[in-house]
Design a protein around this motif. Structure first.
Motif, PDB file in Angstrom:
ATOM      1  N   ASN A   1       3.245  -5.804   5.858  1.00 52.88           N
ATOM      2  CA  ASN A   1       4.514  -5.385   5.256  1.00 52.88           C
ATOM      3  C   ASN A   1       4.268  -4.341   4.175  1.00 52.88           C
ATOM      4  O   ASN A   1       3.182  -3.771   4.066  1.00 52.88           O
ATOM      5  CB  ASN A   1       5.271  -6.609   4.723  1.00 52.88           C
ATOM      6  N   ALA A   2       5.270  -4.089   3.340  1.00 48.63           N
ATOM      7  CA  ALA A   2       5.153  -3.039   2.334  1.00 48.63           C
ATOM      8  C   ALA A   2       4.039  -3.313   1.330  1.00 48.63           C
ATOM      9  O   ALA A   2       3.346  -2.391   0.886  1.00 48.63           O
ATOM     10  CB  ALA A   2       6.491  -2.869   1.614  1.00 48.63           C
ATOM     11  N   LEU A   3       3.835  -4.577   0.975  1.00 44.63           N
ATOM     12  CA  LEU A   3       2.757  -4.895   0.045  1.00 44.63           C
ATOM     13  C   LEU A   3       1.395  -4.622   0.674  1.00 44.63           C
ATOM     14  O   LEU A   3       0.472  -4.146   0.009  1.00 44.63           O
ATOM     15  CB  LEU A   3       2.858  -6.354  -0.400  1.00 44.63           C
ATOM     16  N   ASN A   4       1.275  -4.922   1.966  1.00 45.91           N
ATOM     17  CA  ASN A   4       0.040  -4.602   2.684  1.00 45.91           C
ATOM     18  C   ASN A   4      -0.158  -3.086   2.757  1.00 45.91           C
ATOM     19  O   ASN A   4      -1.293  -2.602   2.671  1.00 45.91           O
ATOM     20  CB  ASN A   4       0.065  -5.183   4.087  1.00 45.91           C
ATOM     21  N   ALA A   5       0.944  -2.350   2.937  1.00 48.22           N
ATOM     22  CA  ALA A   5       0.844  -0.892   2.998  1.00 48.22           C
ATOM     23  C   ALA A   5       0.325  -0.329   1.675  1.00 48.22           C
ATOM     24  O   ALA A   5      -0.475   0.611   1.653  1.00 48.22           O
ATOM     25  CB  ALA A   5       2.201  -0.287   3.341  1.00 48.22           C
ATOM     26  N   LYS A   6       0.780  -0.896   0.579  1.00 54.57           N
ATOM     27  CA  LYS A   6       0.282  -0.483  -0.740  1.00 54.57           C
ATOM     28  C   LYS A   6      -1.214  -0.736  -0.837  1.00 54.57           C
ATOM     29  O   LYS A   6      -1.976   0.117  -1.308  1.00 54.57           O
ATOM     30  CB  LYS A   6       1.030  -1.233  -1.842  1.00 54.57           C
ATOM     31  N   ARG A   7      -1.643  -1.904  -0.424  1.00 54.43           N
ATOM     32  CA  ARG A   7      -3.068  -2.230  -0.439  1.00 54.43           C
ATOM     33  C   ARG A   7      -3.850  -1.288   0.478  1.00 54.43           C
ATOM     34  O   ARG A   7      -4.973  -0.870   0.163  1.00 54.43           O
ATOM     35  CB  ARG A   7      -3.259  -3.687   0.014  1.00 54.43           C
ATOM     36  N   THR A   8      -3.282  -0.951   1.615  1.00 59.15           N
ATOM     37  CA  THR A   8      -3.929  -0.038   2.549  1.00 59.15           C
ATOM     38  C   THR A   8      -4.216   1.304   1.893  1.00 59.15           C
ATOM     39  O   THR A   8      -5.310   1.864   2.031  1.00 59.15           O
ATOM     40  CB  THR A   8      -3.062   0.156   3.799  1.00 59.15           C
ATOM     41  N   VAL A   9      -3.233   1.817   1.165  1.00 60.74           N
ATOM     42  CA  VAL A   9      -3.429   3.091   0.476  1.00 60.74           C
ATOM     43  C   VAL A   9      -4.528   2.977  -0.568  1.00 60.74           C
ATOM     44  O   VAL A   9      -5.390   3.860  -0.694  1.00 60.74           O
ATOM     45  CB  VAL A   9      -2.112   3.564  -0.174  1.00 60.74           C
ATOM     46  N   GLU A  10      -4.548   1.903  -1.290  1.00 62.99           N
ATOM     47  CA  GLU A  10      -5.582   1.695  -2.303  1.00 62.99           C
ATOM     48  C   GLU A  10      -6.978   1.699  -1.678  1.00 62.99           C
ATOM     49  O   GLU A  10      -7.907   2.325  -2.207  1.00 62.99           O
ATOM     50  CB  GLU A  10      -5.323   0.389  -3.044  1.00 62.99           C
ATOM     51  N   GLU A  11      -7.127   1.000  -0.571  1.00 65.18           N
ATOM     52  CA  GLU A  11      -8.434   0.913   0.078  1.00 65.18           C
ATOM     53  C   GLU A  11      -8.858   2.250   0.677  1.00 65.18           C
ATOM     54  O   GLU A  11     -10.023   2.659   0.562  1.00 65.18           O
ATOM     55  CB  GLU A  11      -8.410  -0.162   1.169  1.00 65.18           C
ATOM     56  N   LEU A  12      -7.934   2.943   1.328  1.00 62.91           N
ATOM     57  CA  LEU A  12      -8.287   4.201   1.975  1.00 62.91           C
ATOM     58  C   LEU A  12      -8.514   5.306   0.955  1.00 62.91           C
ATOM     59  O   LEU A  12      -9.342   6.198   1.166  1.00 62.91           O
ATOM     60  CB  LEU A  12      -7.203   4.595   2.984  1.00 62.91           C
ATOM     61  N   GLU A  13      -7.797   5.262  -0.157  1.00 65.73           N
ATOM     62  CA  GLU A  13      -8.066   6.221  -1.221  1.00 65.73           C
ATOM     63  C   GLU A  13      -9.476   6.014  -1.767  1.00 65.73           C
ATOM     64  O   GLU A  13     -10.234   6.970  -1.976  1.00 65.73           O
ATOM     65  CB  GLU A  13      -7.041   6.084  -2.345  1.00 65.73           C
ATOM     66  N   THR A  14      -9.846   4.765  -1.980  1.00 60.59           N
ATOM     67  CA  THR A  14     -11.196   4.450  -2.454  1.00 60.59           C
ATOM     68  C   THR A  14     -12.250   4.895  -1.446  1.00 60.59           C
ATOM     69  O   THR A  14     -13.355   5.304  -1.819  1.00 60.59           O
ATOM     70  CB  THR A  14     -11.334   2.942  -2.725  1.00 60.59           C
ATOM     71  N   ALA A  15     -11.907   4.857  -0.162  1.00 64.64           N
ATOM     72  CA  ALA A  15     -12.837   5.283   0.893  1.00 64.64           C
ATOM     73  C   ALA A  15     -12.959   6.794   0.983  1.00 64.64           C
ATOM     74  O   ALA A  15     -13.795   7.302   1.739  1.00 64.64           O
ATOM     75  CB  ALA A  15     -12.391   4.723   2.240  1.00 64.64           C
ATOM     76  N   GLY A  16     -12.117   7.525   0.247  1.00 61.76           N
ATOM     77  CA  GLY A  16     -12.268   8.961   0.159  1.00 61.76           C
ATOM     78  C   GLY A  16     -11.440   9.805   1.101  1.00 61.76           C
ATOM     79  O   GLY A  16     -11.714  11.003   1.255  1.00 61.76           O
ATOM     80  N   VAL A  17     -10.420   9.246   1.737  1.00 54.58           N
ATOM     81  CA  VAL A  17      -9.653  10.041   2.697  1.00 54.58           C
ATOM     82  C   VAL A  17      -8.846  11.120   1.972  1.00 54.58           C
ATOM     83  O   VAL A  17      -8.476  10.970   0.805  1.00 54.58           O
ATOM     84  CB  VAL A  17      -8.724   9.167   3.570  1.00 54.58           C
ATOM     85  N   GLY A  18      -8.571  12.200   2.690  1.00 52.44           N
ATOM     86  CA  GLY A  18      -7.769  13.277   2.128  1.00 52.44           C
ATOM     87  C   GLY A  18      -6.293  13.072   2.339  1.00 52.44           C
ATOM     88  O   GLY A  18      -5.455  13.470   1.516  1.00 52.44           O
ATOM     89  N   GLY A  19      -5.929  12.473   3.455  1.00 52.01           N
ATOM     90  CA  GLY A  19      -4.541  12.207   3.775  1.00 52.01           C
ATOM     91  C   GLY A  19      -4.454  11.049   4.749  1.00 52.01           C
ATOM     92  O   GLY A  19      -5.417  10.762   5.470  1.00 52.01           O
TER      93      GLY A  19
END
Length: 286
Positions: A92-110
């Motif tokens: 859900n939306a809370l998982n989506a927020k966590r997803t962004v946090e994890e992928l940002e930490t992993a270094g993605v550009g977009g």
């Protein structure tokens, strides 16, 4: 690793005036090859992630940690700005927020988040979408999870092929209002559809799997399309090469007579052999 620099280069593509094809990558070696060949960005899809990490079809059985881990391995191997398909945000939306946090930490550009109802609910025969309201909630949560403002977040929808063009435009406009950086449309097949989407929206556009009349980069550029995916053939090509090589060996072909095998020079280049040789000399006295 200067993740922000990569994200700024990714944003420069979105804010530019031309459309590019990303290199479909799935591991460190494929990302290095794409970078060496001059691709402006790489694309790591959920489908190729499932194939690479699990050897499984794209049925959303991959976990966020597995996906983010592979994205990190790709990012640390070079300097290619990487776009990833974050599917539905793994919940859900809370998982989506966590997803962004994890992928940002992993270094993605977009990254893109889609409004398909995933994983497929019990008893569902055809793909279906979440409500626009739920999609907007996910977009807002994703934006709230972003810490580096340079990270690009795209709202993605397959509505064109599921519920129709009118609904796709309504979803795109709603995600624009939510504050995303780009709109990602899957299933656009005609110029008339793209013309309507381009006229009704304002943000940079990303298209998935273009073909036919939508392969003209000049036309796409004029319609504000900045990234146009071409599919994920490199992984399928790798599978074919491995299959054929192992089959030949199993059938008795001597290793020295195999065809289609990378030569020593290419292997040294993609493994950055010269860098490791220099580091060995500098740090180990070798």
């Amino acid at each position: 690793m200067n993740w922000t620099d990569r994200r700024q280069r990714f944003r420069a593509i979105l804010s530019g005036n031309r459309c590019v094809h990303p290199g479909s990558v799935f591991d460190p070696i494929s990302a290095r090859i794409a970078e060496d060949l001059g691709f402006e960005i790489g694309m790591f899809a959920g489908s190729t992630a499932s194939l690479t990490v699990l050897g499984a079809p794209d049925l959303i059985v991959l976990t966020l940690s597995e996906f983010a881990g592979q994205a990190y391995r790709i990012n640390r191997a070079g300097n290619l700005p990487l776009m990833v398909d974050a599917d539905h945000g793994y919940g859900n939306a809370l998982n989506a927020k966590r997803t962004v946090e994890e992928l940002e930490t992993a270094g993605v550009g977009g990254l893109s988040l889609e409004d398909t109802d995933l994983p497929t609910p019990f008893g569902t025969a055809k793909p279906r979408l979440t409500s626009i309201a739920e999609g907007v909630g996910k977009m807002k949560a994703a934006l709230a999870g972003r810490q580096d403002p340079a990270l690009c977040i795209a709202g993605r929808t397959s509505a064109v092929q599921i519920t129709g063009l009118e609904d796709a435009i309504a979803r795109g406009k709603a995600y624009e209002e939510a504050g995303v950086d780009a709109l990602f449309f899957v299933g656009v097949r005609t110029r008339a559809e793209l013309d309507a989407i381009s006229a009704a929206t304002r943000l940079p556009l990303i298209l998935g799997g273009v073909s036919g009349d939508l392969t003209d980069l000049a036309y796409l550029s004029a319609r504000r399309v900045r990234i146009a995916l071409q599919g994920h053939q490199p992984f399928a090509a790798a599978v074919k090469a491995i299959h054929d090589t192992l089959r030949a060996l199993r059938d008795g072909t001597p290793p020295g007579k195999l065809t289609g095998v990378a030569d020593a020079e290419l292997m040294k280049r993609v493994t950055r052999d010269s860098d490791y040789g220099r580091w060995t000399k500098d740090f180990l006295g070798g």
